[in-house]
Scaffold this active site. Structure first.
Site, PDB file in Angstrom:
ATOM      1  N   TRP A 249       0.447  -1.470  -0.008  1.00 17.23           N
ATOM      2  CA  TRP A 249      -0.013   0.338   0.494  1.00 17.23           C
ATOM      3  C   TRP A 249       1.113   1.615  -0.153  1.00 17.23           C
ATOM      4  O   TRP A 249       0.331   2.502  -0.561  1.00 17.23           O
ATOM      5  CB  TRP A 249      -0.848  -0.251   1.154  1.00 17.23           C
ATOM      6  CG  TRP A 249      -1.919  -0.898   1.348  1.00 17.23           C
ATOM      7  CD1 TRP A 249      -2.066  -1.742   1.887  1.00 17.23           C
ATOM      8  CD2 TRP A 249      -2.876  -1.327   0.080  1.00 17.23           C
ATOM      9  NE1 TRP A 249      -3.299  -2.741   1.433  1.00 17.23           N
ATOM     10  CE2 TRP A 249      -3.636  -2.299  -0.051  1.00 17.23           C
ATOM     11  CE3 TRP A 249      -3.122  -0.513  -1.008  1.00 17.23           C
ATOM     12  CZ2 TRP A 249      -4.207  -3.087  -0.489  1.00 17.23           C
ATOM     13  CZ3 TRP A 249      -3.860  -1.232  -1.981  1.00 17.23           C
ATOM     14  CH2 TRP A 249      -4.621  -2.273  -1.553  1.00 17.23           C
TER      15      TRP A 249
ATOM     16  N   ASP B 171      -1.944   6.907   5.534  1.00 18.39           N
ATOM     17  CA  ASP B 171      -2.685   6.069   5.758  1.00 18.39           C
ATOM     18  C   ASP B 171      -3.080   5.555   6.540  1.00 18.39           C
ATOM     19  O   ASP B 171      -2.324   4.445   6.724  1.00 18.39           O
ATOM     20  CB  ASP B 171      -2.290   5.228   4.588  1.00 18.39           C
ATOM     21  CG  ASP B 171      -3.135   4.284   3.600  1.00 18.39           C
ATOM     22  OD1 ASP B 171      -4.929   4.149   4.746  1.00 18.39           O
ATOM     23  OD2 ASP B 171      -2.996   3.441   2.940  1.00 18.39           O
TER      24      ASP B 171
ATOM     25  N   LYS C 240     -12.351  -1.371   6.560  1.00 22.99           N
ATOM     26  CA  LYS C 240     -11.234  -2.113   7.332  1.00 22.99           C
ATOM     27  C   LYS C 240     -11.669  -1.707   8.937  1.00 22.99           C
ATOM     28  O   LYS C 240     -11.931  -2.655  10.296  1.00 22.99           O
ATOM     29  CB  LYS C 240      -9.480  -1.738   7.313  1.00 22.99           C
ATOM     30  CG  LYS C 240      -9.531  -1.732   6.090  1.00 22.99           C
ATOM     31  CD  LYS C 240      -8.890  -3.121   5.869  1.00 22.99           C
ATOM     32  CE  LYS C 240      -8.325  -3.096   3.866  1.00 22.99           C
ATOM     33  NZ  LYS C 240      -7.604  -1.825   2.914  1.00 22.99           N
TER      34      LYS C 240
HETATM   35  C1  LIG Z   1      -6.765  -1.951   1.927  1.00 22.10           C
HETATM   36  C2  LIG Z   1      -5.952  -1.125   1.685  1.00 22.10           C
HETATM   37  C3  LIG Z   1      -5.690   0.078   1.209  1.00 22.10           C
HETATM   38  C4  LIG Z   1      -6.821   0.230  -0.155  1.00 22.10           C
HETATM   39  O1  LIG Z   1      -7.559   0.138   0.048  1.00 22.10           O
HETATM   40  P1  LIG Z   1      -9.262   0.945  -0.920  1.00 22.10           P
HETATM   41  O2  LIG Z   1     -10.188   1.248  -0.150  1.00 22.10           O
HETATM   42  O3  LIG Z   1      -9.732  -0.620  -1.333  1.00 22.10           O
HETATM   43  O4  LIG Z   1      -8.626   1.590  -2.003  1.00 22.10           O
HETATM   44  C5  LIG Z   1      -4.774   1.070   1.496  1.00 22.10           C
HETATM   45  N1  LIG Z   1      -4.440   1.063   2.666  1.00 22.10           N
HETATM   46  C6  LIG Z   1      -4.037   0.486   2.864  1.00 22.10           C
HETATM   47  C7  LIG Z   1      -2.862   0.233   4.330  1.00 22.10           C
HETATM   48  C8  LIG Z   1      -5.221  -0.636   2.984  1.00 22.10           C
HETATM   49  O5  LIG Z   1      -5.450  -1.556   4.189  1.00 22.10           O
END
Ligand SMILES: *Cc1c(COP(=O)(O)O)cnc(C)c1O
Length: 357
Positions: free
Chosen positions: A100, A167, A191
């Protein structure tokens, strides 16, 4: 209501209460005689949902007045681009801690000069780099606080000489965060705070407006702040379920309380991984995530991997297969994952040990 032990990495387990209230809102939303997905997003009933959702975010994370929270479509992956569009003028630094983080970094490289300040790629991202220096002349420093695939986590708010961007897709609301230390915190909801289809951004307002490029309207954080996340039609149903998920979180005692439970769940599972001779953890102990617990069969027991997966499946475990880039197993034990499910997985590992060791 739950019939299985759900360890899916995302979309993932959500609180029963949130799902039940969402079902009710599909039948009759706020006495309107319509489903929540049938009403105008400009109606006062919907406006109240948006207000409540924003208020819950601000209350649960103690978001100061310097910051605003917005809800967007496109997932965390589109926000990788938002970040560069809104903050990259000359040069940006990224902490490369996994897939990511690399994807976020890629979007910045597409728009300008971006580089990895440090990386843990040398050992398949099994640790968080340390001892690096953050240059003081970069526009921002980007981190991924929880590396969902590798099970590593930066579980503290670092001091940073430049605007800090994080993020937090997979650990938002899992522990208290000092929001004032960040220029931006963003992530996908699916998540830990809701279903897929909506993402969040907590933005320090005075950190915006510093780049000279043209920012396309929908990629400009200011547009979404000014529009109260309703510049265009928002993803109403995911936002509704997110609001219900946060209401549940508040009811359980909030972020402080859930972080203790999260630590307890993680300690239980890591304790078993470290004790059980059949299994071994993949992340450096000091950098272990309390959200995504990654482990593999211990040396000598590798051929038993598929058998354990089948055995665990028979006991109601769902979603424990590790990401293909790490292999083995991953149990995602987000906020809504009950301690009983973690205990059930531990029991399962112990039973398997009795059969095999
Ligand atoms: C799942 C995830 C993403 C991607 O998320 P999307 O909403 O599917 O674009 C980005 N960063 C992290 C840390 C993630 O776990």
């Amino acid at each position: 209501m739950k019939k299985v032990h759900n360890f899916n990495a995302g979309p993932c387990i959500l609180p029963d209460q949130a799902i039940e209230n969402a079902i009710e809102a599909l039948k009759d939303f706020a006495g309107t005689g319509m489903a929540v997905i049938e009403v105008s997003h400009r109606s006062k009933e919907w406006g109240a949902v948006m207000e409540e959702c924003r208020a819950l975010w601000k209350e649960l994370l103690n978001i100061p007045d310097t910051h605003e929270v917005v809800f967007l479509g496109g997932g965390a992956s589109l926000q990788f681009l938002y970040v560069a569009m809104n903050f990259l003028e000359h040069r940006a630094g990224y902490l490369e801690t996994g897939v990511w983080a690399k994807k976020a970094y890629k979007e910045a490289k597409g728009l300008g000069d971006a580089f990895a300040v440090a990386s843990s790629a040398d050992r398949n991202f099994s640790y968080i780099p340390k001892g690096y220096e953050i240059p003081e002349d970069i526009d921002y420093f980007h981190i991924t606080t929880n590396n969902t695939i590798y099970g590593t986590e930066i579980r503290y708010d670092m001091n940073c000489p430049v605007p800090l961007i994080a993020d937090m897709s997979s650990d938002i609301m899992s522990r208290p965060v000092d929001v004032s230390k960040y220029a931006l915190i963003y992530g996908g909801a699916q998540k830990n705070v809701g279903p897929a289809g909506v993402s969040f951004a907590i933005i320090r307002k005075d950190a915006l407006g510093k780049v000279s490029r043209y920012i396309p309207t929908m990629l400009d954080y200011r547009v979404h702040i000014d529009g109260g996340s309703m510049y265009n039609t928002p993803p109403v149903f995911p936002i509704f379920v997110m609001k219900e998920t946060l209401k549940w979180l508040k009811g359980t005692g909030g972020v402080e309380a859930i972080s203790k439970i999260n630590e307890e769940k993680a300690a239980l599972l890591y304790g078993e991984i470290d004790r059980n001779p059949l299994f071994t953890g993949t992340a450096e102990k000091e950098d272990r995530s309390i959200m995504n617990v990654c482990f593999v069969m211990a040396p000598g027991y590798e051929p038993l991997q598929d058998e354990f997966l089948e055995f665990a499946k028979g006991k109601g475990m769902v979603g424990i297969k590790g990401h293909r880039s790490v292999g083995g197993f991953r149990a995602s034990i987000y906020n809504a994952c009950p301690l009983e499910s973690v205990q059930a997985l531990v029991d399962c590992m112990q039973e398997f040990e009795k059969m095999k060791a």
